[in-house]
Design a protein around this motif. Structure first.
Motif, PDB file in Angstrom:
ATOM      1  N   VAL A 193      58.917  64.067  47.890  1.00  0.00           N
ATOM      2  CA  VAL A 193      60.223  64.725  47.818  1.00  0.00           C
ATOM      3  C   VAL A 193      60.433  65.744  48.938  1.00  0.00           C
ATOM      4  O   VAL A 193      61.557  66.189  49.160  1.00  0.00           O
ATOM      5  N   VAL A 194      59.384  66.124  49.638  1.00  0.00           N
ATOM      6  CA  VAL A 194      59.490  67.111  50.715  1.00  0.00           C
ATOM      7  C   VAL A 194      59.584  66.379  52.051  1.00  0.00           C
ATOM      8  O   VAL A 194      58.645  65.700  52.467  1.00  0.00           O
ATOM      9  N   ASP A 195      60.722  66.533  52.714  1.00  0.00           N
ATOM     10  CA  ASP A 195      60.943  65.832  53.990  1.00  0.00           C
ATOM     11  C   ASP A 195      60.152  66.460  55.128  1.00  0.00           C
ATOM     12  O   ASP A 195      59.738  65.766  56.060  1.00  0.00           O
ATOM     13  N   GLY A 196      59.971  67.743  55.090  1.00  0.00           N
ATOM     14  CA  GLY A 196      59.266  68.451  56.150  1.00  0.00           C
ATOM     15  C   GLY A 196      59.193  69.926  55.820  1.00  0.00           C
ATOM     16  O   GLY A 196      59.906  70.419  54.946  1.00  0.00           O
ATOM     17  N   ILE A 197      58.301  70.640  56.528  1.00  0.00           N
ATOM     18  CA  ILE A 197      58.166  72.077  56.314  1.00  0.00           C
ATOM     19  C   ILE A 197      58.205  72.796  57.658  1.00  0.00           C
ATOM     20  O   ILE A 197      57.687  72.306  58.667  1.00  0.00           O
ATOM     21  N   HIS A 198      58.834  73.950  57.650  1.00  0.00           N
ATOM     22  CA  HIS A 198      58.864  74.799  58.846  1.00  0.00           C
ATOM     23  C   HIS A 198      58.156  76.100  58.513  1.00  0.00           C
ATOM     24  O   HIS A 198      58.414  76.718  57.485  1.00  0.00           O
ATOM     25  N   LEU A 199      57.241  76.527  59.395  1.00  0.00           N
ATOM     26  CA  LEU A 199      56.427  77.706  59.169  1.00  0.00           C
ATOM     27  C   LEU A 199      56.596  78.695  60.311  1.00  0.00           C
ATOM     28  O   LEU A 199      56.814  78.299  61.460  1.00  0.00           O
ATOM     29  N   ASN A 200      56.465  79.976  60.006  1.00  0.00           N
ATOM     30  CA  ASN A 200      56.342  80.986  61.049  1.00  0.00           C
ATOM     31  C   ASN A 200      55.076  81.819  60.859  1.00  0.00           C
ATOM     32  O   ASN A 200      54.946  82.908  61.403  1.00  0.00           O
ATOM     33  N   SER A 324      51.200  64.855  55.174  1.00  0.00           N
ATOM     34  CA  SER A 324      52.011  63.775  55.743  1.00  0.00           C
ATOM     35  C   SER A 324      53.401  64.205  56.197  1.00  0.00           C
ATOM     36  O   SER A 324      53.866  63.737  57.246  1.00  0.00           O
ATOM     37  N   PRO A 325      54.147  65.073  55.486  1.00  0.00           N
ATOM     38  CA  PRO A 325      55.458  65.459  56.009  1.00  0.00           C
ATOM     39  C   PRO A 325      55.326  66.210  57.335  1.00  0.00           C
ATOM     40  O   PRO A 325      54.359  66.953  57.548  1.00  0.00           O
ATOM     41  N   PRO A 326      56.264  66.035  58.235  1.00  0.00           N
ATOM     42  CA  PRO A 326      56.184  66.706  59.539  1.00  0.00           C
ATOM     43  C   PRO A 326      56.315  68.215  59.411  1.00  0.00           C
ATOM     44  O   PRO A 326      56.877  68.738  58.449  1.00  0.00           O
ATOM     45  N   VAL A 327      55.785  68.900  60.427  1.00  0.00           N
ATOM     46  CA  VAL A 327      55.731  70.363  60.430  1.00  0.00           C
ATOM     47  C   VAL A 327      56.350  70.905  61.708  1.00  0.00           C
ATOM     48  O   VAL A 327      56.134  70.362  62.800  1.00  0.00           O
ATOM     49  N   GLY A 328      57.123  71.967  61.562  1.00  0.00           N
ATOM     50  CA  GLY A 328      57.582  72.758  62.696  1.00  0.00           C
ATOM     51  C   GLY A 328      56.971  74.133  62.614  1.00  0.00           C
ATOM     52  O   GLY A 328      56.759  74.675  61.519  1.00  0.00           O
ATOM     53  N   PHE A 329      56.658  74.724  63.766  1.00  0.00           N
ATOM     54  CA  PHE A 329      56.010  76.030  63.780  1.00  0.00           C
ATOM     55  C   PHE A 329      56.645  76.916  64.831  1.00  0.00           C
ATOM     56  O   PHE A 329      56.768  76.525  65.998  1.00  0.00           O
ATOM     57  N   VAL A 350      52.522  67.967  63.798  1.00  0.00           N
ATOM     58  CA  VAL A 350      53.360  69.013  64.372  1.00  0.00           C
ATOM     59  C   VAL A 350      54.374  68.367  65.315  1.00  0.00           C
ATOM     60  O   VAL A 350      54.020  67.872  66.382  1.00  0.00           O
ATOM     61  N   VAL A 351      55.632  68.383  64.917  1.00  0.00           N
ATOM     62  CA  VAL A 351      56.681  67.740  65.714  1.00  0.00           C
ATOM     63  C   VAL A 351      57.553  68.753  66.447  1.00  0.00           C
ATOM     64  O   VAL A 351      58.329  68.372  67.327  1.00  0.00           O
ATOM     65  N   GLN A 352      57.434  70.034  66.075  1.00  0.00           N
ATOM     66  CA  GLN A 352      58.174  71.079  66.786  1.00  0.00           C
ATOM     67  C   GLN A 352      57.301  72.317  66.858  1.00  0.00           C
ATOM     68  O   GLN A 352      56.788  72.791  65.842  1.00  0.00           O
ATOM     69  N   TRP A 353      57.145  72.833  68.065  1.00  0.00           N
ATOM     70  CA  TRP A 353      56.323  74.027  68.291  1.00  0.00           C
ATOM     71  C   TRP A 353      57.058  74.901  69.281  1.00  0.00           C
ATOM     72  O   TRP A 353      57.412  74.452  70.373  1.00  0.00           O
ATOM     73  N   THR A 354      57.278  76.158  68.915  1.00  0.00           N
ATOM     74  CA  THR A 354      58.020  77.055  69.792  1.00  0.00           C
ATOM     75  C   THR A 354      57.330  78.403  69.852  1.00  0.00           C
ATOM     76  O   THR A 354      57.052  79.016  68.825  1.00  0.00           O
ATOM     77  N   ASP A 355      57.046  78.850  71.079  1.00  0.00           N
ATOM     78  CA  ASP A 355      56.609  80.222  71.284  1.00  0.00           C
ATOM     79  C   ASP A 355      57.848  81.085  71.425  1.00  0.00           C
ATOM     80  O   ASP A 355      58.599  80.962  72.395  1.00  0.00           O
ATOM     81  N   MET A 356      58.057  81.960  70.450  1.00  0.00           N
ATOM     82  CA  MET A 356      59.280  82.721  70.361  1.00  0.00           C
ATOM     83  C   MET A 356      59.271  83.904  71.332  1.00  0.00           C
ATOM     84  O   MET A 356      58.213  84.441  71.650  1.00  0.00           O
TER      85      MET A 356
END
Length: 384
Positions: A193-200, A324-329, A350-356
C-alpha cells in the motif's frame, strides 16, 4: 474506524498554573563557562522563561493550531490524534507525514499550505496532496501506549490502519527523526500500500546488513560511522538517557516547565541551521507553541519512552533484505547525521537524492519551501 473532529481547549487553570510555576522557578547558578558551552545558556533561558510566563499568549497559539482540521480516531486499541488537510487540485495524492522528538505535529504547519494547495504558492495544482499528520503514540493528544512494545514498527501498523480507515488504498510517507523510522517501517511492512517514502533523516537505529559477501565499507561510509560515533559521544547524552532511563528523567521534565524548556530549546539551537542564534530561525512563539504542547498534555514522559522501544526493536536488516518501495532523501547541511548515498543504497532503492542548500534537523520549520519542492518532485511519478 470513526474519526471525530477535535479542537484544542486547554483549561484556564492549567495556563494559570503554568505561569505560576514559571514565575517561581528556582534557578541553577550559572557556572564560569562560555554561554551554551555546557548546554542551554542560563541567561537566554531566564529571558525565554520570563517571556513564556508574561508575554506568550497560549490562546493565540491555540487558535492557530485549531485552524487546521484535527481529529481523534480509535485505531485498533489506540486513540490517535491527527491533522487531516484535504488538497486543492484535480486529484490530491494521500501522504502521511510523521514528526519526531522534540517536535510535534505543529512542526508541519508551515508545510501544509505548500503541499495541500501548491497553486497558491506558484507550484502546480496537479502536485496537491491530502496530508495526514498523526501525533505519535504518547505525544500531544495521542493516547500513550497502555503496554510495552510500541516502536516504529507498531506505529507503522497503526498508520497503515489509519490511512485505510480514512479511505486511502495507497499512499506515500514522509518523515524525519523518529518519523523517518516510522516511514521506513511502513515501507518495510506494508509495501503493498506504500508507493514510496521520502526522508530527511536516517535513524540512528538503522543498520544495513554487513554479513560476509556484502560489499566492503567505502571510505565515505567509514568516515560517516566515525562521525556518528563522535557525535554520539559528545552530543548524544539525551538519547542515551531516553533509551535507558526515560522514567527517571520524565519526573523532572513533567514537574518543571523551565527544565522542559531547557531540554527542548537546546536541541532546536544545536540541531538547526541557525549559527548559534536560535531565534534567527525559530520565533519564540513557535518554540513555545511546541514546548507548551508537551507541557499541557503532560506527554514528555510517554514521548521519550519511544526511544526505549526503538532500542529494543532497531531497524536492523539481514543479508539480502531490502525495502521495495522507492526512497527519496533530502540531506540538509546542518542535520545531525549525514550518511552517504551508498549507505542507504545497501538497503533502499534510492531514486532521488538531494544535497540541500540550507537547513537542519527541523527542515519543515527551517526550510518548508525547499522541503515541499523535494516532496512534490519525489512523489510526482508515483501518483496513481
Amino acid at each position: 474506524m470513526r474519526a471525530e473532529p477535535f479542537s484544542i481547549a486547554i483549561p484556564d487553570e492549567d495556563i494559570a498554573g503554568l505561569r505560576q510555576r514559571l514565575r517561581e522557578t528556582r534557578w541553577t547558578p550559572a557556572g564560569p563557562y562560555e554561554p551554551w558551552q555546557q548546554g542551554v545558556d542560563t541567561g537566554w533561558l531566564r529571558e525565554f522563561v520570563q517571556y513564556w510566563a508574561d508575554g506568550f499568549d497560549w490562546r493565540t497559539a491555540e487558535r492557530r493550531l485549531n485552524q487546521q482540521p484535527q481529529f481523534i480516531a480509535q485505531v485498533d486499541a489506540q486513540r490517535v490524534h491527527f491533522v487531516h488537510r484535504r488538497g486543492v487540485g484535480p486529484k490530491p495524492y494521500p501522504l502521511v507525514i510523521t514528526h519526531g522528538w522534540p517536535g510535534s505535529f505543529f512542526e508541519f504547519y508551515g508545510l501544509l499550505d505548500l503541499l495541500c494547495d501548491p497553486a497558491a504558492s506558484g507550484a502546480q495544482a496537479e502536485d496537491a496532496f491530502d496530508v495526514v499528520v498523526p501525533s505519535l503514540p504518547g505525544f500531544a493528544f495521542s493516547q500513550a501506549p497502555a503496554k510495552p512494545g510500541t516502536s516504529a514498527f507498531q506505529v507503522a501498523d497503526l498508520w497503515a490502519a489509519l490511512m485505510r480507515g480514512l479511505g486511502y488504498e495507497r499512499f506515500g510517507a514522509q518523515g524525519g527523526d523518529l518519523g523517518a523510522g516510522v516511514s521506513i517501517a511502513l515501507a518495510l511492512r506494508h509495501p503493498q500500500v506504500v508507493d514510496g517514502i521520502h526522508l530527511n533523516f536516517l535513524p540512528g537505529t538503522y543498520e544495513p546488513s554487513r554479513a560476509a559477501g556484502d560489499a566492503p565499507l567505502t571510505e565515505a561510509e567509514q568516515e560517516f560511522l566515525r562521525a556518528k560515533d563522535q557525535w554520539a559521544a559528545l552530543e548524544g547524552g539525551y538519547a542515551h538517557m531516553h533509551t535507558t532511563k526515560p522514567e527517571t528523567l520524565a519526573h523532572s521534565l513533567n514537574d518543571s516547565p523551565a527544565g522542559l524548556a531547557a531540554w527542548i530549546a537546546e536541541k532546536f539551537r544545536a540541531w538547526s541551521d541557525c549559527d548559534g542564534q536560535i531565534e534567527r530561525v525559530f520565533s519564540r512563539d513557535d518554540l513555545l507553541t511546541n514546548i507548551s504542547l508537551y507541557w499541557h498534555t503532560q506527554s514528555m514522559g510517554s514521548a521519550i519512552r519511544m526511544y526505549w522501544e526503538n532500542r529494543l526493536q532497531p531497524l536492523r536488516f539481514t543479508a539480502g533484505q531490502r525495502v521495495s518501495p522507492p526512497v527519496g532523501f533530502a540531506r540538509f547541511p546542518k542535520e545531525i547525521s549525514r550518511p552517504p548515498r551508498s549507505w542507504l543504497e545497501r538497503t533502499f532503492d534510492v531514486v532521488q537524492w538531494t544535497d540541500m542548500p540550507r537547513g537542519g534537523h527541523f527542515a519543515a520549520m527551517e526550510a518548508p519551501a525547499l522541503l515541499a519542492a523535494e516532496i512534490r518532485n519525489f512523489f510526482r511519478p508515483l501518483r496513481r
